[in-house]
Design a protein around this motif. Structure first.
Motif, PDB file in Angstrom:
ATOM      1  N   ASN A 117       0.989  -1.145   0.030  1.00 16.50           N
ATOM      2  CA  ASN A 117      -0.045   0.110   0.071  1.00 16.50           C
ATOM      3  C   ASN A 117       0.856   1.418   0.058  1.00 16.50           C
ATOM      4  O   ASN A 117       0.443   2.098  -0.719  1.00 16.50           O
ATOM      5  CB  ASN A 117      -1.037   0.026   1.289  1.00 16.50           C
ATOM      6  CG  ASN A 117      -1.806   1.176   1.215  1.00 16.50           C
ATOM      7  OD1 ASN A 117      -1.771   2.041   1.884  1.00 16.50           O
ATOM      8  ND2 ASN A 117      -2.918   1.331   0.328  1.00 16.50           N
ATOM      9  N   ASN A 118       1.837   1.144   0.953  1.00 13.13           N
ATOM     10  CA  ASN A 118       2.811   2.439   0.733  1.00 13.13           C
ATOM     11  C   ASN A 118       3.584   2.666  -0.471  1.00 13.13           C
ATOM     12  O   ASN A 118       3.719   3.782  -1.046  1.00 13.13           O
ATOM     13  CB  ASN A 118       3.865   2.347   1.926  1.00 13.13           C
ATOM     14  CG  ASN A 118       3.342   2.355   3.292  1.00 13.13           C
ATOM     15  OD1 ASN A 118       2.275   3.291   3.322  1.00 13.13           O
ATOM     16  ND2 ASN A 118       4.020   2.104   4.248  1.00 13.13           N
ATOM     17  N   TYR A 120       2.224   1.808  -3.488  1.00 10.19           N
ATOM     18  CA  TYR A 120       1.146   2.257  -4.341  1.00 10.19           C
ATOM     19  C   TYR A 120       0.880   3.691  -3.981  1.00 10.19           C
ATOM     20  O   TYR A 120       0.888   4.498  -4.921  1.00 10.19           O
ATOM     21  CB  TYR A 120       0.038   1.387  -3.898  1.00 10.19           C
ATOM     22  CG  TYR A 120      -1.292   2.204  -4.563  1.00 10.19           C
ATOM     23  CD1 TYR A 120      -1.612   2.216  -5.812  1.00 10.19           C
ATOM     24  CD2 TYR A 120      -2.317   2.461  -3.674  1.00 10.19           C
ATOM     25  CE1 TYR A 120      -2.755   2.798  -6.222  1.00 10.19           C
ATOM     26  CE2 TYR A 120      -3.522   3.308  -3.899  1.00 10.19           C
ATOM     27  CZ  TYR A 120      -3.677   3.366  -5.224  1.00 10.19           C
ATOM     28  OH  TYR A 120      -4.841   3.940  -5.745  1.00 10.19           O
ATOM     29  N   LYS A 121       0.996   3.978  -2.892  1.00 11.20           N
ATOM     30  CA  LYS A 121       0.432   5.407  -2.462  1.00 11.20           C
ATOM     31  C   LYS A 121       1.865   6.430  -2.933  1.00 11.20           C
ATOM     32  O   LYS A 121       1.500   7.641  -3.524  1.00 11.20           O
ATOM     33  CB  LYS A 121       0.420   5.788  -0.972  1.00 11.20           C
ATOM     34  CG  LYS A 121      -1.057   5.216  -0.444  1.00 11.20           C
ATOM     35  CD  LYS A 121      -1.066   5.404   1.219  1.00 11.20           C
ATOM     36  CE  LYS A 121      -2.616   5.001   1.562  1.00 11.20           C
ATOM     37  NZ  LYS A 121      -2.622   5.131   3.152  1.00 11.20           N
ATOM     38  N   ASP A 122       2.971   5.767  -2.880  1.00 10.07           N
ATOM     39  CA  ASP A 122       4.102   6.612  -3.339  1.00 10.07           C
ATOM     40  C   ASP A 122       3.915   7.065  -4.972  1.00 10.07           C
ATOM     41  O   ASP A 122       4.497   7.920  -5.361  1.00 10.07           O
ATOM     42  CB  ASP A 122       5.405   6.069  -2.980  1.00 10.07           C
ATOM     43  CG  ASP A 122       5.784   6.025  -1.508  1.00 10.07           C
ATOM     44  OD1 ASP A 122       5.236   7.044  -1.119  1.00 10.07           O
ATOM     45  OD2 ASP A 122       6.783   5.158  -1.149  1.00 10.07           O
ATOM     46  N   LEU A 124       1.294   7.024  -6.560  1.00 11.94           N
ATOM     47  CA  LEU A 124       0.131   8.382  -6.470  1.00 11.94           C
ATOM     48  C   LEU A 124       0.838   9.662  -6.394  1.00 11.94           C
ATOM     49  O   LEU A 124       0.237  10.379  -7.152  1.00 11.94           O
ATOM     50  CB  LEU A 124      -1.138   7.948  -5.807  1.00 11.94           C
ATOM     51  CG  LEU A 124      -1.964   6.764  -6.055  1.00 11.94           C
ATOM     52  CD1 LEU A 124      -2.967   6.635  -5.132  1.00 11.94           C
ATOM     53  CD2 LEU A 124      -2.675   6.971  -7.519  1.00 11.94           C
ATOM     54  N   ILE A 125       1.532   9.496  -5.306  1.00 11.57           N
ATOM     55  CA  ILE A 125       1.942  11.070  -5.145  1.00 11.57           C
ATOM     56  C   ILE A 125       3.137  11.463  -5.989  1.00 11.57           C
ATOM     57  O   ILE A 125       3.068  12.598  -6.455  1.00 11.57           O
ATOM     58  CB  ILE A 125       2.700  10.894  -3.748  1.00 11.57           C
ATOM     59  CG1 ILE A 125       1.763  10.886  -2.376  1.00 11.57           C
ATOM     60  CG2 ILE A 125       3.735  12.244  -3.395  1.00 11.57           C
ATOM     61  CD1 ILE A 125       2.627  10.362  -1.086  1.00 11.57           C
ATOM     62  N   THR A 139       3.886  -0.469  -9.308  1.00  9.47           N
ATOM     63  CA  THR A 139       3.799  -1.256  -8.097  1.00  9.47           C
ATOM     64  C   THR A 139       4.889  -2.574  -8.166  1.00  9.47           C
ATOM     65  O   THR A 139       5.686  -2.663  -7.438  1.00  9.47           O
ATOM     66  CB  THR A 139       2.752  -1.233  -7.617  1.00  9.47           C
ATOM     67  OG1 THR A 139       2.053  -0.026  -7.347  1.00  9.47           O
ATOM     68  CG2 THR A 139       2.537  -2.002  -6.290  1.00  9.47           C
ATOM     69  N   LYS A 177      -5.697  -2.555  -1.413  1.00 16.75           N
ATOM     70  CA  LYS A 177      -4.399  -2.039  -0.828  1.00 16.75           C
ATOM     71  C   LYS A 177      -3.997  -1.299  -1.981  1.00 16.75           C
ATOM     72  O   LYS A 177      -2.921  -0.684  -1.899  1.00 16.75           O
ATOM     73  CB  LYS A 177      -3.522  -2.887  -0.266  1.00 16.75           C
ATOM     74  CG  LYS A 177      -4.220  -3.737   1.115  1.00 16.75           C
ATOM     75  CD  LYS A 177      -4.727  -2.741   1.952  1.00 16.75           C
ATOM     76  CE  LYS A 177      -5.470  -3.327   3.201  1.00 16.75           C
ATOM     77  NZ  LYS A 177      -6.506  -2.887   3.618  1.00 16.75           N
ATOM     78  N   ILE A 178      -4.411  -1.638  -3.347  1.00 14.64           N
ATOM     79  CA  ILE A 178      -3.985  -0.635  -4.342  1.00 14.64           C
ATOM     80  C   ILE A 178      -5.336  -0.585  -5.213  1.00 14.64           C
ATOM     81  O   ILE A 178      -5.998  -1.202  -5.388  1.00 14.64           O
ATOM     82  CB  ILE A 178      -2.724  -1.319  -5.358  1.00 14.64           C
ATOM     83  CG1 ILE A 178      -3.365  -2.706  -5.670  1.00 14.64           C
ATOM     84  CG2 ILE A 178      -1.539  -1.797  -4.545  1.00 14.64           C
ATOM     85  CD1 ILE A 178      -2.534  -3.353  -6.868  1.00 14.64           C
ATOM     86  N   GLU A 180      -8.408   2.058  -6.398  1.00 15.87           N
ATOM     87  CA  GLU A 180      -9.694   2.541  -5.537  1.00 15.87           C
ATOM     88  C   GLU A 180     -10.646   1.629  -5.639  1.00 15.87           C
ATOM     89  O   GLU A 180     -11.017   0.852  -6.408  1.00 15.87           O
ATOM     90  CB  GLU A 180     -10.182   3.928  -6.218  1.00 15.87           C
ATOM     91  CG  GLU A 180      -9.109   5.037  -6.297  1.00 15.87           C
ATOM     92  CD  GLU A 180      -9.797   6.532  -6.982  1.00 15.87           C
ATOM     93  OE1 GLU A 180     -10.873   6.478  -6.619  1.00 15.87           O
ATOM     94  OE2 GLU A 180      -8.928   7.008  -7.575  1.00 15.87           O
TER      95      GLU A 180
END
Length: 187
Positions: A117-118, A120-122, A124-125, A139, A177-178, A180
């Motif tokens: 998840n982290n 994946y969020k990175d 997105l950022i 990912t 976790k990845i 939406e």
């Protein structure tokens, strides 16, 4: 993928055995895909090796509960997942093996889901306008780099490691976790 149409073929003209196709009826279509790609083999042992590496690469020990996505096909549609749709459909057969490893006592599945998840969020950022397929690809690539840099003495090939990682990312996808989660219908 090859398609075969059946027209008035009688039983004497059909063959049964390796690499044969038997279709009975009128205007039936058989999609032959099993000879177009090599069969994937992802064993629980392989999943465990890769997950062990990924699990050890996060120092944080925060509970990250397992939540299931009720309909992952709907989630693929909602996220406009095109390229990885067929990939995930191919790798979904390893879901139970991955789940078994994630819930074992040797691997902290919650922590491992948090790693994914982290990452994946990175993504997105760093790339807010990236399409879903590219986010999934990035990912997977990030996880592959972690494994390849951490686990030099393995008999697994790069392709085999990739198979395992795709299976693990699919599992994370089903656990939301990845990508939406589609909004819930309040019907």
């Amino acid at each position: 993928m090859r398609k075969f149409k059946s027209y008035n073929i009688n039983a004497q003209q059909q063959t049964i055995g390796d690499n044969s196709n038997v279709i009975n009826g009128h205007n039936n279509i058989l999609k032959q895909f099993f000879n177009t790609f090599s069969p994937k083999t992802v064993t629980p042992s392989d999943i465990h090796k890769v997950c062990e590496i990924l699990d050890g690469n996060l120092s944080e020990n925060t509970d990250f509960t397992f939540t299931k996505n009720p309909d992952w096909v709907e989630k693929m549609n909602y996220n406009s997942l095109y390229r990885y749709r067929s990939t995930f459909e191919e790798y979904c057969m390893f879901y139970e093996s991955v789940e078994e490893v994630f819930t074992s006592t040797a691997i902290d599945g919650n922590r491992l889901l948090r790693v994914i998840n982290n990452i994946y969020k990175d993504e997105l950022i760093d790339n807010p306008d990236l399409k879903s397929d590219k986010i999934v690809r990035n990912t997977i690539n990030s996880l592959r780099i972690i494994v390849e840099n951490s686990y030099k003495s393995t008999s697994m090939t790069s392709e085999h490691i990739e198979d395992v990682i795709i299976s693990v990312v699919f599992f994370a996808f089903t656990r939301c976790k990845i990508l939406e989660k589609p909004p819930e219908n309040n019907n």
